[in-house]
Scaffold this motif. Structure first.
Motif, PDB file in Angstrom:
ATOM      1  N   SER A  31       0.856  -0.888   0.212  1.00  0.00           N
ATOM      2  CA  SER A  31       0.082  -0.432  -0.056  1.00  0.00           C
ATOM      3  C   SER A  31       1.174   1.252  -0.137  1.00  0.00           C
ATOM      4  O   SER A  31       0.017   2.488  -0.850  1.00  0.00           O
ATOM      5  N   THR A  32       1.841   1.197   0.719  1.00  0.00           N
ATOM      6  CA  THR A  32       2.774   1.897   0.716  1.00  0.00           C
ATOM      7  C   THR A  32       4.129   2.573  -0.744  1.00  0.00           C
ATOM      8  O   THR A  32       3.884   3.951  -0.815  1.00  0.00           O
ATOM      9  N   SER A  33       3.524   2.054  -1.453  1.00  0.00           N
ATOM     10  CA  SER A  33       4.384   1.861  -2.702  1.00  0.00           C
ATOM     11  C   SER A  33       3.178   2.424  -3.812  1.00  0.00           C
ATOM     12  O   SER A  33       3.757   3.384  -4.829  1.00  0.00           O
ATOM     13  N   ASP A  34       1.756   2.628  -3.601  1.00  0.00           N
ATOM     14  CA  ASP A  34       0.948   2.969  -4.219  1.00  0.00           C
ATOM     15  C   ASP A  34       0.394   4.269  -3.821  1.00  0.00           C
ATOM     16  O   ASP A  34      -0.297   4.742  -4.300  1.00  0.00           O
ATOM     17  N   LEU A  35       1.130   4.572  -2.555  1.00  0.00           N
ATOM     18  CA  LEU A  35       0.806   6.188  -2.224  1.00  0.00           C
ATOM     19  C   LEU A  35      -0.258   6.479  -1.480  1.00  0.00           C
ATOM     20  O   LEU A  35      -1.090   7.224  -1.000  1.00  0.00           O
ATOM     21  N   LYS A  36      -0.824   4.898  -0.732  1.00  0.00           N
ATOM     22  CA  LYS A  36      -2.129   4.791  -0.920  1.00  0.00           C
ATOM     23  C   LYS A  36      -2.454   5.511   1.400  1.00  0.00           C
ATOM     24  O   LYS A  36      -2.948   5.485   2.032  1.00  0.00           O
ATOM     25  N   ASP A  37      -0.449   5.550   1.346  1.00  0.00           N
ATOM     26  CA  ASP A  37      -0.448   6.198   2.872  1.00  0.00           C
ATOM     27  C   ASP A  37      -0.684   7.455   3.165  1.00  0.00           C
ATOM     28  O   ASP A  37      -0.363   8.077   3.677  1.00  0.00           O
ATOM     29  N   GLU A  38      -1.563   8.750   1.929  1.00  0.00           N
ATOM     30  CA  GLU A  38      -1.247   9.300   1.818  1.00  0.00           C
ATOM     31  C   GLU A  38      -2.690   9.601   1.545  1.00  0.00           C
ATOM     32  O   GLU A  38      -3.910   9.178   1.501  1.00  0.00           O
ATOM     33  N   LEU A  39      -3.164  10.660   1.978  1.00  0.00           N
ATOM     34  CA  LEU A  39      -4.391  11.844   2.074  1.00  0.00           C
ATOM     35  C   LEU A  39      -4.896  11.989   0.451  1.00  0.00           C
ATOM     36  O   LEU A  39      -5.799  12.211   0.695  1.00  0.00           O
TER      37      LEU A  39
END
Lengths: 215, 10
Positions: B2-10
């Protein structure tokens, strides 16, 4: 989390504070596009579905709830608050949302990482966020009088996007080392839409004049 | 992830 990302999120929060300040203390939403605010509600609701499905940090949970809650609150004020709703620039806020919603949804059906509900809606939310500011920009262009808080609100929204771009540049070199087309391209388009506004905002600030966009 | 898909962003 890097500094650009944190500053970006804080600027985004500041945008909401500025807008709520205008609505709650001035009891006015003049110059604010209800269309754009409703699009943001859709953006946040479709993007933050993962609140229920995967582990989030406390920071993310709190921020997501704040964005969903405040965006719904703002729409509520503009639509239903006895005093505030009368200040809504209804006749100038004529952009049709579905001209934006429908193409973004179709695009998300074709361009996504996985053909699952969560992934398609995630892509949709990014595409829609990229263009959600358009009704607001059109409304500003039509407004004779753009008050300071409205100008600052739109300016800060643009600053938040610029900070997110810098965050991606940082993350690309420091963490990810891979290309992320969906958020990058939509994020870049979103930021580019502010270029014209930035030009006139900074010009008016330098000349100490009232902000006015050419029609 | 999920981090690499930038899902940790808002």
């Amino acid at each position: 989390m890097n500094l650009f990302r944190l500053l970006g999120d804080m600027t985004h929060l500041l945008c909401i504070v500025v807008l709520l300040l205008k609505i709650r203390t001035r009891k006015s939403c003049a110059g604010i596009s209800l269309k754009t605010q409703e699009l943001y509600v859709i953006v946040f609701l479709t993007r933050y579905l993962d609140l229920f499905t995967m582990y989030n940090s406390l920071y993310q949970i709190v921020m997501k709830l704040v964005f969903v809650g405040t965006s719904i609150g703002i729409v509520w004020y503009m639509r239903y608050h006895k005093v505030v709703k009368q200040t809504y620039s209804k006749n100038e806020d004529t952009f049709r949302h579905y001209f934006l919603i429908l193409p973004c949804f179709v695009l998300a059906l074709f361009v996504h990482l996985d053909f699952t509900v969560v992934e398609v809606l995630w892509s949709f939310s990014l595409y829609l966020e990229a263009v959600a500011i358009l009704p607001q920009l059109v409304l500003l262009q039509r407004s004779r009088n753009i008050d300071t808080l409205t100008g600052d609100y739109v300016f800060l929204l643009g600053v938040y996007r610029v900070l997110y771009l810098l965050n991606w540049v940082y993350r690309f070199f420091m963490e990810i080392h891979q290309i992320r087309w969906i958020p990058w391209v939509s994020g870049f388009i979103q930021t580019a839409l502010y270029a014209d506004f930035f030009y006139y905002y900074i010009k008016s600030w330098k000349n100490r004049e009232k902000l006015k966009l050419p029609a | 992830s999920s981090t690499s898909d930038l899902k940790d962003e808002l």
